[in-house]
Design a protein around this motif. Structure first.
Motif, PDB file in Angstrom:
ATOM      1  N   PHE A 142       5.202   2.926   2.562  1.00 18.88           N
ATOM      2  CA  PHE A 142       4.146   2.078   3.119  1.00 18.88           C
ATOM      3  C   PHE A 142       4.206   2.065   4.645  1.00 18.88           C
ATOM      4  O   PHE A 142       3.170   2.175   5.317  1.00 18.88           O
ATOM      5  N   MET A 145       2.805   5.128   6.184  1.00 16.48           N
ATOM      6  CA  MET A 145       1.342   5.075   6.207  1.00 16.48           C
ATOM      7  C   MET A 145       0.841   4.143   7.303  1.00 16.48           C
ATOM      8  O   MET A 145      -0.071   4.479   8.050  1.00 16.48           O
ATOM      9  N   ARG A 227      -3.846   4.377  -0.608  1.00 15.07           N
ATOM     10  CA  ARG A 227      -3.203   5.566  -1.183  1.00 15.07           C
ATOM     11  C   ARG A 227      -2.615   5.215  -2.538  1.00 15.07           C
ATOM     12  O   ARG A 227      -2.007   4.156  -2.712  1.00 15.07           O
ATOM     13  N   THR A 399      -3.979  -1.780   4.842  1.00 18.38           N
ATOM     14  CA  THR A 399      -3.246  -0.595   4.425  1.00 18.38           C
ATOM     15  C   THR A 399      -2.657  -0.902   3.055  1.00 18.38           C
ATOM     16  O   THR A 399      -1.966  -1.913   2.886  1.00 18.38           O
ATOM     17  N   LEU A 401      -0.786   0.643  -0.617  1.00 22.51           N
ATOM     18  CA  LEU A 401      -0.098   1.716  -1.348  1.00 22.51           C
ATOM     19  C   LEU A 401       0.236   1.232  -2.751  1.00 22.51           C
ATOM     20  O   LEU A 401       0.797   0.145  -2.927  1.00 22.51           O
ATOM     21  N   MET A 403       2.187   2.701  -6.225  1.00 27.09           N
ATOM     22  CA  MET A 403       3.033   3.770  -6.749  1.00 27.09           C
ATOM     23  C   MET A 403       3.447   3.431  -8.176  1.00 27.09           C
ATOM     24  O   MET A 403       3.959   2.341  -8.440  1.00 27.09           O
ATOM     25  N   ARG A 410      -9.082   4.841  -6.210  1.00 31.85           N
ATOM     26  CA  ARG A 410      -9.126   4.246  -4.882  1.00 31.85           C
ATOM     27  C   ARG A 410     -10.297   3.275  -4.721  1.00 31.85           C
ATOM     28  O   ARG A 410     -10.150   2.196  -4.130  1.00 31.85           O
TER      29      ARG A 410
END
Length: 418
Positions: A142, A145, A227, A399, A401, A403, A410
């Motif tokens: 993270f 990014m 992401r 931002t 992320l 996972m 997205r």
């Protein structure tokens, strides 16, 4: 009682006498960290920290360990993105020993080729261990990014490729370039006398004469981005954030209080709404990472794949409430007591006081009294918190992320959060 002396070569020596303490905590700090490394040096500061305990011209690694063990002491080191510190804690009567050993490993470490090769393998194992721990690894990814294209976003341990390329020549060159006296602070807290401490630490440390070189730090910019990293895991690890406060920002007290209300305590809004009321996540919290010129206000949650969308929507709801409404007096007063209590409880540790003195010297060039911080915390108004948060929070500029076994794309993530 706090005292400060600047040695002839510019090294700053700070002490805090605590007469009722049985111990003394001492740290040698350098104002250099992973953000100061060049591309082919990634991880070298952390590597040097490890190597400082691997032997000097007078002591083997075993000798160092035995000397601390023989007096019931404790020694360690750490690297951050902006500092490296080697520190120890012993009974006050053993202060001469701890000064002798710490100054020896700081000034006279050998960095033998055999030890370098051995420690490279140890740190490679450390890197693999972190990458196998998704709730830690997601934070590293993270930050990469968030602060894309800036060394502040890169992991402290560096990269395997850069680590394997390190040798004694590169280590010594880095030390000469960065470990100069203007960047060094020596901090000690406990039952000690300032003048006696100077008599012990001054002679060895005043011999350090590396030339001072200008720093190259670039203030990072945050990068809004979503992401998704598909991975075969039990949970989806969610990390999202926005611009936070620096360690010298006047809004830092408002930011810390908001963080307590949002998710850094068990009574916080995120913990109560997501875990306690709905059972969507075992682990959910907010966090604040602050550096000298930048910061992150972020949120982490580990949730099952089917609960990701609801969790994101609840996070959005809580963020929106903080931007739209004033925190109640009850919540604000509780948050102030939380920070105040944490500060004073930590102050009962000589380690904590040693750390605090050094950090304040790097940031402000002076000792900052606890009463000054308490006054700043108590003086924050709910309007200040809301107004600051409105400046940093824009739903479309987060931002984010995810996972794990993510079932959303997205566009779904962006919709849930905005």
């Amino acid at each position: 009682m706090h005292q400060k002396t600047v040695l002839r070569n510019g090294i700053r020596v700070l002490t805090e006498k605590i007469p009722f303490a049985h111990s003394v905590s001492t740290g040698i700090w350098v104002g250099v960290g992973s953000r100061d490394e060049e591309e082919d040096e990634r991880g070298i500061t952390h590597f040097i920290e490890h190597m400082l305990f691997k032997g000097t011209q007078r002591r083997s690694a075993l000798d160092i360990a035995k000397e601390f063990d023989s007096v019931g002491g404790f020694a360690n080191a750490f690297t951050s993105k902006e500092h490296v510190c080697v520190h120890a804690k012993v009974l006050a009567s053993h202060l001469p020993l701890v000064v002798d050993v710490l100054s020896d490993i700081f000034l006279n470490s050998v960095f033998s080729d055999n030890e370098i090769e051995r420690e490279q393998q140890v740190i490679l194992q450390e890197i693999r261990m972190i990458e196998d721990t998704p709730d830690e690894y997601v934070h590293i990814l993270f930050q990469e990014m968030f602060w894309k294209d800036n060394p502040l976003g890169l992991p402290i341990y560096g990269s395997a490729q850069a680590l394997e390329s390190l040798d004694r020549t590169k280590v010594l060159r880095y030390l000469s370039r960065h470990f100069h006296s203007d960047k060094i602070v020596i901090s000690a807290a406990g039952n000690l006398d300032h003048d006696r401490f100077l008599e012990l630490i001054g002679p060895p440390m005043e011999g350090l004469n590396h030339p001072a070189l200008p720093g190259r730090r670039v203030v990072p910019k945050n990068h809004p981005l979503v992401r998704i990293i598909p991975k075969d895991l039990e949970l989806v690890h969610v990390c999202l954030g926005m611009r936070g406060n620096s360690q010298v920002d006047e809004n830092r007290f408002a930011s810390h209080l908001l963080n307590v209300v949002l998710g850094s305590s068990m009574s916080s809004r995120l913990f109560q709404e997501i875990r306690e009321k709905r059972g969507l996540a075992y682990s959910v919290y907010s966090f604040s990472h602050s550096h000298v010129d930048a910061g992150i206000l972020g949120i982490y949650a580990g949730v099952g794949a089917r609960n990701v969308q609801e969790t994101l929507e609840l996070i959005r709801e809580q963020l929106s409430l903080l931007a739209d409404e004033l925190i109640s007096d009850e919540e604000l007063n509780a948050a102030k007591e939380y920070l105040r209590g944490s500060m004073y409880l930590n102050a009962e540790s000589t380690d904590s006081r040693m750390n605090r003195m050094a950090k304040n010297e790097f940031l402000f060039g002076r000792f900052v009294d606890f009463s000054e911080i308490e006054e700043k915390i108590v003086g924050v108004r709910a309007e200040q918190i809301r107004d600051w948060f409105r400046e940093v929070y824009t739903p479309q500029e987060l931002t984010v992320l995810l996972m794990g076994p993510v079932e959303m794309d997205r566009a779904d993530v962006e919709k849930a959060l905005s």
